[in-house]
Scaffold this active site. Structure first.
Site, PDB file in Angstrom:
ATOM      1  N   CYS A  47       0.832  -1.199   0.000  1.00  0.00           N
ATOM      2  CA  CYS A  47       0.000   0.000   0.000  1.00  0.00           C
ATOM      3  C   CYS A  47       0.875   1.261   0.000  1.00  0.00           C
ATOM      4  O   CYS A  47       1.511   1.550  -1.012  1.00  0.00           O
ATOM      5  CB  CYS A  47      -0.975  -0.023   1.176  1.00  0.00           C
ATOM      6  SG  CYS A  47      -2.372   1.116   0.966  1.00  0.00           S
ATOM      7  N   HIS A  94      -3.550  -5.445   0.316  1.00  0.00           N
ATOM      8  CA  HIS A  94      -3.101  -5.880   1.647  1.00  0.00           C
ATOM      9  C   HIS A  94      -3.263  -7.393   1.805  1.00  0.00           C
ATOM     10  O   HIS A  94      -4.366  -7.883   2.077  1.00  0.00           O
ATOM     11  CB  HIS A  94      -3.911  -5.177   2.737  1.00  0.00           C
ATOM     12  CG  HIS A  94      -3.609  -3.735   2.889  1.00  0.00           C
ATOM     13  ND1 HIS A  94      -2.574  -3.261   3.662  1.00  0.00           N
ATOM     14  CD2 HIS A  94      -4.196  -2.649   2.335  1.00  0.00           C
ATOM     15  CE1 HIS A  94      -2.546  -1.944   3.597  1.00  0.00           C
ATOM     16  NE2 HIS A  94      -3.510  -1.542   2.797  1.00  0.00           N
ATOM     17  N   GLU A 148      -1.680  -9.001   4.230  1.00  0.00           N
ATOM     18  CA  GLU A 148      -1.164  -9.261   5.573  1.00  0.00           C
ATOM     19  C   GLU A 148      -2.137  -8.946   6.701  1.00  0.00           C
ATOM     20  O   GLU A 148      -1.809  -9.099   7.888  1.00  0.00           O
ATOM     21  CB  GLU A 148       0.113  -8.430   5.776  1.00  0.00           C
ATOM     22  CG  GLU A 148      -0.066  -6.996   6.234  1.00  0.00           C
ATOM     23  CD  GLU A 148      -0.790  -6.046   5.288  1.00  0.00           C
ATOM     24  OE1 GLU A 148      -1.007  -4.898   5.688  1.00  0.00           O
ATOM     25  OE2 GLU A 148      -1.171  -6.437   4.164  1.00  0.00           O
TER      26      GLU A 148
END
Length: 223
Positions: free
Chosen positions: A87, A171, A173
């Protein structure tokens, strides 16, 4: 054993998922981006992989901390280190190599799980869906190998040509708590965004595949 440094942009950032990827064979450390200034070159050089996480800051910020982060990034690029940006982290890398970081035409907040529009079957072998959560995006530049295109923006993922440097606007994670915290912060300003219930259903659906993909990807970089 290889060493990994994770750079976070919020003191509340949860890097537990990524840290667990390395706990058996490698060593992972975390530093808040405002503290990069205190790292000496000999300390920086000890690390093999650098992961720049997301944050609410803009890659266009002129703040002292972000300005120094660009200097830090340029230094590790010159040292031929492996680098991954998520990001905001991807935007910092992209801007370093010539991309523009801008809002979408209608200044929309891109939020929710989107199918990966992959251009590279080596990096993305399976059909995956990842969480998008951002108000700014990345334009293409000539130093990039495009790995995946975006919906609102030109680039969703990329590799810098000739380098082990990757950027992911999405994302892979995130955790349950992270999603809930982020959604609470932005839902009043952007009431049209996807509901938390919908995002959490998708999180449960895609979580394990995304974690497996990201772990395998990162561990390959350390071989």
């Amino acid at each position: 054993m290889k060493r990994v440094l994770q750079i976070i942009h919020s003191e509340e950032a949860d890097v537990s998922v990524v840290s667990k990827f390395f706990q058996k064979k490698h060593q992972s450390s975390t530093v808040f981006y405002k503290n990069l200034y205190f790292l000496k070159k000999k300390d920086i050089d000890r690390f093999d992989l650098f992961i720049f996480h997301g944050g609410k800051q803009s890659a266009n910020s002129k703040s002292k901390a972000i300005s120094y982060e660009y200097k830090f990034l340029n230094y590790i690029i010159k040292q031929n280190k492996s680098i991954v940006g998520i990001c905001l982290g991807a935007q910092l890398i992209a801007k370093t190599y010539g991309s523009n970081i801008t809002k979408s035409k209608n200044k929309l907040f891109e939020c929710g799980y989107k199918k990966n529009q992959t251009k590279n079957k080596k990096v993305f072998k399976n059909n995956l869906s990842f969480l998008q959560f951002h108000t700014e995006g990345i334009s293409y530049n000539k130093n990039m190998e495009l790995l995946g295109k975006g919906i609102l923006y030109e680039v969703d993922s990329f590799k810098i040509k000739g380098k082990d440097i990757y950027g992911f606007q999405f994302h892979p994670e995130v955790t349950t708590n992270t999603i809930k915290r982020w959604h609470d912060i932005v839902k009043l300003k952007y009431p049209y965004i996807e509901s938390l219930n919908k995002i959490m259903r998708d999180f449960k659906k895609y979580q394990n595949k995304n974690y497996d993909w990201f772990q395998n990807f990162l561990l390959k970089l350390l071989k």
